[in-house]
Design a protein around this motif. Sequence first.
Motif, PDB file in Angstrom:
ATOM      1  N   ASP A   6      -3.364  -3.473  -8.646  1.00  0.00           N
ATOM      2  CA  ASP A   6      -2.809  -2.146  -7.968  1.00  0.00           C
ATOM      3  C   ASP A   6      -4.352  -1.728  -7.297  1.00  0.00           C
ATOM      4  O   ASP A   6      -4.415  -1.110  -6.153  1.00  0.00           O
ATOM      5  CB  ASP A   6      -2.439  -1.169  -9.125  1.00  0.00           C
ATOM      6  N   ASN A   9      -4.839  -3.871  -4.292  1.00  0.00           N
ATOM      7  CA  ASN A   9      -3.680  -3.392  -3.107  1.00  0.00           C
ATOM      8  C   ASN A   9      -4.024  -1.954  -2.620  1.00  0.00           C
ATOM      9  O   ASN A   9      -3.789  -1.757  -1.450  1.00  0.00           O
ATOM     10  CB  ASN A   9      -2.229  -3.415  -3.775  1.00  0.00           C
ATOM     11  N   SER A  10      -4.760  -0.999  -3.338  1.00  0.00           N
ATOM     12  CA  SER A  10      -5.167   0.101  -2.661  1.00  0.00           C
ATOM     13  C   SER A  10      -6.083  -0.076  -1.690  1.00  0.00           C
ATOM     14  O   SER A  10      -6.173   1.019  -0.966  1.00  0.00           O
ATOM     15  CB  SER A  10      -5.671   1.037  -4.137  1.00  0.00           C
ATOM     16  N   ASN A  14      -2.221  -4.612   3.560  1.00  0.00           N
ATOM     17  CA  ASN A  14      -0.964  -5.656   3.637  1.00  0.00           C
ATOM     18  C   ASN A  14      -0.888  -6.203   2.263  1.00  0.00           C
ATOM     19  O   ASN A  14      -0.083  -6.966   1.664  1.00  0.00           O
ATOM     20  CB  ASN A  14      -1.204  -7.011   4.491  1.00  0.00           C
ATOM     21  N   GLY A  15      -1.771  -5.609   1.048  1.00  0.00           N
ATOM     22  CA  GLY A  15      -1.796  -6.023  -0.238  1.00  0.00           C
ATOM     23  C   GLY A  15      -2.343  -7.575  -0.362  1.00  0.00           C
ATOM     24  O   GLY A  15      -2.707  -8.103   0.570  1.00  0.00           O
ATOM     25  N   ILE A  16      -2.301  -7.890  -1.701  1.00  0.00           N
ATOM     26  CA  ILE A  16      -2.771  -9.163  -2.132  1.00  0.00           C
ATOM     27  C   ILE A  16      -1.585 -10.106  -2.479  1.00  0.00           C
ATOM     28  O   ILE A  16      -0.785  -9.485  -3.175  1.00  0.00           O
ATOM     29  CB  ILE A  16      -3.633  -9.021  -3.104  1.00  0.00           C
ATOM     30  N   SER A  17      -1.466 -11.097  -2.142  1.00  0.00           N
ATOM     31  CA  SER A  17       0.022 -11.715  -2.610  1.00  0.00           C
ATOM     32  C   SER A  17      -0.264 -12.269  -4.040  1.00  0.00           C
ATOM     33  O   SER A  17      -1.317 -12.244  -4.567  1.00  0.00           O
ATOM     34  CB  SER A  17       0.161 -13.313  -1.668  1.00  0.00           C
ATOM     35  N   GLU A  18       1.037 -12.487  -4.659  1.00  0.00           N
ATOM     36  CA  GLU A  18       0.990 -12.631  -6.234  1.00  0.00           C
ATOM     37  C   GLU A  18       0.340 -14.131  -6.392  1.00  0.00           C
ATOM     38  O   GLU A  18      -0.490 -14.207  -7.288  1.00  0.00           O
ATOM     39  CB  GLU A  18       2.506 -12.822  -6.509  1.00  0.00           C
TER      40      GLU A  18
END
Length: 194
Positions: A6, A9-10, A14-18
């Motif tokens: 989390d 991602n903050s 575009n966040g981080i992929s799994e």
Amino acid sequence: MKQLFDYINSYLPNGISESDFEVVKGYFTYKRLRKRHYFLQEGEICRQYGFILSGAMRQYTVDDKGTEYIVHLYIENWWVGDRESYTTGTPSVYNIDAWEDTELLLISRPDVLELIQRCPAFAEMIRMMDDRNSIANLKRLTSSISGGAEKRYIDFVAAHPSLLERFPQHMIASYLGITKDTLSRIKRQLLLKE
């Protein structure tokens, strides 16, 4: 590890992929520190940085008379370590200890450098963290050299209200570069203004 996921991602639009996060997870180790136990002592080399999952920590130096000078206060979702020692491999001039029982995820400098190469999302988070850290340090320096004690306290409360509940007044005063008595007077004056 969800807390770290989390956190990363903050920072990333575009966040981080799994799959990238699976790579990231492999570089971290878990550590628990009891209250008042050291993460780093003066003279040691800071070989790992920590991501705080729970707890509170402080970074400080002690003068010849035994007076502590707090340079950083840390809580959950903050990174802890002596950046100079970590980066240069030189002995630290600071102590870092747990003010509360603390849980951390640790990562070494060689692992950070390797992870930056392997995972562009992690590299982007590091870049953004460095930018924010540089800005925060500049603001703190400006406040210290140009702002009075009351302004430093007001700026601190605005930026870090949660730290007021986690650390005693004498530590906050030290962090601000003022005495405990001065901090008490400032707090009384601000209450009278309300």
